[in-house]
Write an enzyme that holds these catalytic residues in place. Structure first.
Site, PDB file in Angstrom:
ATOM      1  N   ASP A   1     -23.963 -11.183   6.329  1.00 54.10           N
ATOM      2  CA  ASP A   1     -24.186 -12.570   5.906  1.00 54.10           C
ATOM      3  C   ASP A   1     -22.862 -13.309   5.730  1.00 54.10           C
ATOM      4  O   ASP A   1     -21.859 -12.713   5.327  1.00 54.10           O
ATOM      5  CB  ASP A   1     -24.966 -12.565   4.577  1.00 54.10           C
ATOM      6  CG  ASP A   1     -25.492 -13.942   4.221  1.00 54.10           C
ATOM      7  OD1 ASP A   1     -25.600 -14.800   5.119  1.00 54.10           O
ATOM      8  OD2 ASP A   1     -25.796 -14.174   3.035  1.00 54.10           O
TER       9      ASP A   1
ATOM     10  N   HIS B   1     -19.804 -16.574  14.125  1.00 55.23           N
ATOM     11  CA  HIS B   1     -20.543 -15.461  14.724  1.00 55.23           C
ATOM     12  C   HIS B   1     -19.616 -14.633  15.617  1.00 55.23           C
ATOM     13  O   HIS B   1     -19.692 -13.411  15.632  1.00 55.23           O
ATOM     14  CB  HIS B   1     -21.737 -15.980  15.525  1.00 55.23           C
ATOM     15  CG  HIS B   1     -22.757 -16.695  14.675  1.00 55.23           C
ATOM     16  ND1 HIS B   1     -23.214 -16.174  13.480  1.00 55.23           N
ATOM     17  CD2 HIS B   1     -23.408 -17.880  14.837  1.00 55.23           C
ATOM     18  CE1 HIS B   1     -24.096 -17.008  12.944  1.00 55.23           C
ATOM     19  NE2 HIS B   1     -24.224 -18.053  13.740  1.00 55.23           N
TER      20      HIS B   1
ATOM     21  N   LEU C   1     -23.584   8.889  16.555  1.00 50.76           N
ATOM     22  CA  LEU C   1     -24.091   7.797  15.715  1.00 50.76           C
ATOM     23  C   LEU C   1     -25.175   7.039  16.488  1.00 50.76           C
ATOM     24  O   LEU C   1     -25.026   6.806  17.686  1.00 50.76           O
ATOM     25  CB  LEU C   1     -22.934   6.839  15.395  1.00 50.76           C
ATOM     26  CG  LEU C   1     -23.277   5.508  14.733  1.00 50.76           C
ATOM     27  CD1 LEU C   1     -23.771   5.719  13.298  1.00 50.76           C
ATOM     28  CD2 LEU C   1     -22.058   4.583  14.718  1.00 50.76           C
TER      29      LEU C   1
HETATM   30  C1  FPP Z   1     -25.514 -14.368   9.077  1.00 51.89           C
HETATM   31  O1  FPP Z   1     -24.576 -15.393   8.877  1.00 51.89           O
HETATM   32  C2  FPP Z   1     -25.382 -13.792  10.386  1.00 51.89           C
HETATM   33  C3  FPP Z   1     -26.287 -13.929  11.403  1.00 51.89           C
HETATM   34  C4  FPP Z   1     -27.505 -14.711  11.295  1.00 51.89           C
HETATM   35  C5  FPP Z   1     -26.075 -13.326  12.704  1.00 51.89           C
HETATM   36  C6  FPP Z   1     -25.316 -12.030  12.734  1.00 51.89           C
HETATM   37  C7  FPP Z   1     -24.593 -12.008  13.988  1.00 51.89           C
HETATM   38  C8  FPP Z   1     -23.373 -11.502  14.189  1.00 51.89           C
HETATM   39  C9  FPP Z   1     -22.593 -10.773  13.199  1.00 51.89           C
HETATM   40  C10 FPP Z   1     -22.749 -11.741  15.506  1.00 51.89           C
HETATM   41  C11 FPP Z   1     -22.657 -10.629  16.416  1.00 51.89           C
HETATM   42  C12 FPP Z   1     -23.668  -9.556  16.325  1.00 51.89           C
HETATM   43  C13 FPP Z   1     -23.651  -8.508  17.138  1.00 51.89           C
HETATM   44  C14 FPP Z   1     -24.604  -7.399  16.944  1.00 51.89           C
HETATM   45  C15 FPP Z   1     -22.669  -8.411  18.203  1.00 51.89           C
HETATM   46  P1  FPP Z   1     -25.093 -16.869   8.621  1.00 51.89           P
HETATM   47  O2  FPP Z   1     -25.001 -17.584   9.912  1.00 51.89           O
HETATM   48  O3  FPP Z   1     -26.449 -16.827   8.014  1.00 51.89           O
HETATM   49  O4  FPP Z   1     -24.038 -17.361   7.604  1.00 51.89           O
HETATM   50  P2  FPP Z   1     -24.233 -18.424   6.447  1.00 51.89           P
HETATM   51  O5  FPP Z   1     -25.235 -17.853   5.487  1.00 51.89           O
HETATM   52  O6  FPP Z   1     -22.877 -18.522   5.868  1.00 51.89           O
HETATM   53  O7  FPP Z   1     -24.698 -19.697   7.104  1.00 51.89           O
END
Ligand code: FPP
Length: 236
Positions: free
Chosen positions: A16, A33, A127
């Site tokens: 997050d 991201h 893993l």
């Molecule tokens: C939460 O941050 C994250 C996500 C919804 C997406 C997770 C994706 C990645 C870590 C990118 C790459 C993933 C892989 C597997 C290569 P948010 O956007 O909800 O953040 P915020 O709460 O600060 O808005």
């Protein structure tokens, strides 16, 4: 110092804070991201180093479909790029890729990339990296319940066959042990529809950093915290 004898077998992570990380730097959310993908690499490397058997990452929730179309597309493209560029590393690291979630909702090119890397890494056995994609725990439990109801109607099961074990066997995670440790970044203390059934006895560690700032040392620190806890599984 970590005790080699009590390394969690399965670590699950709610990644997050990508958006807030980007906002705090005046960058577009997609940059957050992208930076988050680097932390995914760090988490895999840290799990490999510790000898963790399963790492499940909440990469895209059922609710994330409600984000602006441009952000959804950026996430899918990032995922495809990540998988294509990471496939050789996964082979070298002996990591097997699996997915949970409503995969049929993903764009065709994302599904194809996933299927290719899943097939390529299928016999790796150090893993298992589980990506939760278009995943929602309530949806998963509802689908499992439907399968059980259908089995009852078809006469495959009797009422007394319905046990926690039967329900667990109908979830996407049927072949995966329950997480021992659940990590969430960005300081939020929520479970957000992630593995609700499977985390019944998991230890939770909340990390007060945005996901793009998460490094191997943060995973080691979370495991150290886990090792300080005394897991009782409801007994004394
Ligand atoms: C939460 O941050 C994250 C996500 C919804 C997406 C997770 C994706 C990645 C870590 C990118 C790459 C993933 C892989 C597997 C290569 P948010 O956007 O909800 O953040 P915020 O709460 O600060 O808005």
């Amino acid at each position: 110092m970590l005790q080699a004898t009590s390394i969690p077998q399965h670590i699950a992570i709610i990644m997050d804070g990508n958006g807030r990380w980007a906002k705090s730097r005046g960058l577009p959310r997609a940059q957050g991201h992208r930076a988050g993908a680097e932390s995914v690499r760090e988490a895999i490397d840290a799990c490999k180093e510790l000898g963790v058997s399963y790492l499940t990452l909440y990469a895209f929730s059922s609710e994330n479909w409600n984000r602006p179309q441009a952000e959804v597309s950026a996430l899918m493209i990032l995922l495809e790029k990540f998988l294509s560029s990471k496939a050789a590393d996964l082979m070298r690291q002996n990591v097997r890729l699996q997915v949970i979630g409503q995969i049929d909702r993903l764009p065709e090119s994302t599904r194809e990339t996933l299927q290719k890397v899943i097939a390529q890494t299928a016999s790796n056995d150090s893993l298992t990296l589980v990506l939760a994609l278009s995943y929602g725990s309530r949806e998963e439990i509802t689908a499992a319940t439907r399968k059980i109801a259908q089995g009852l109607l078809d006469g495959c099961w009797k009422m007394e066959d319905i046990t926690p074990e039967l329900l667990a066997s109908q979830l996407d995670t049927a072949a995966i042990p329950d997480p021992d440790l659940l990590i969430r970044t960005s300081g939020e203390m929520r479970v957000s529809n992630f593995l609700l059934w499977q985390i019944s006895y998991a230890e939770m560690v909340i990390v007060d950093k945005f996901w793009p700032d998460f490094r191997q040392g943060d995973l080691f620190a979370a495991v150290a915290e886990y090792q300080k806890r005394h897991r009782r599984f409801g007994s004394v």
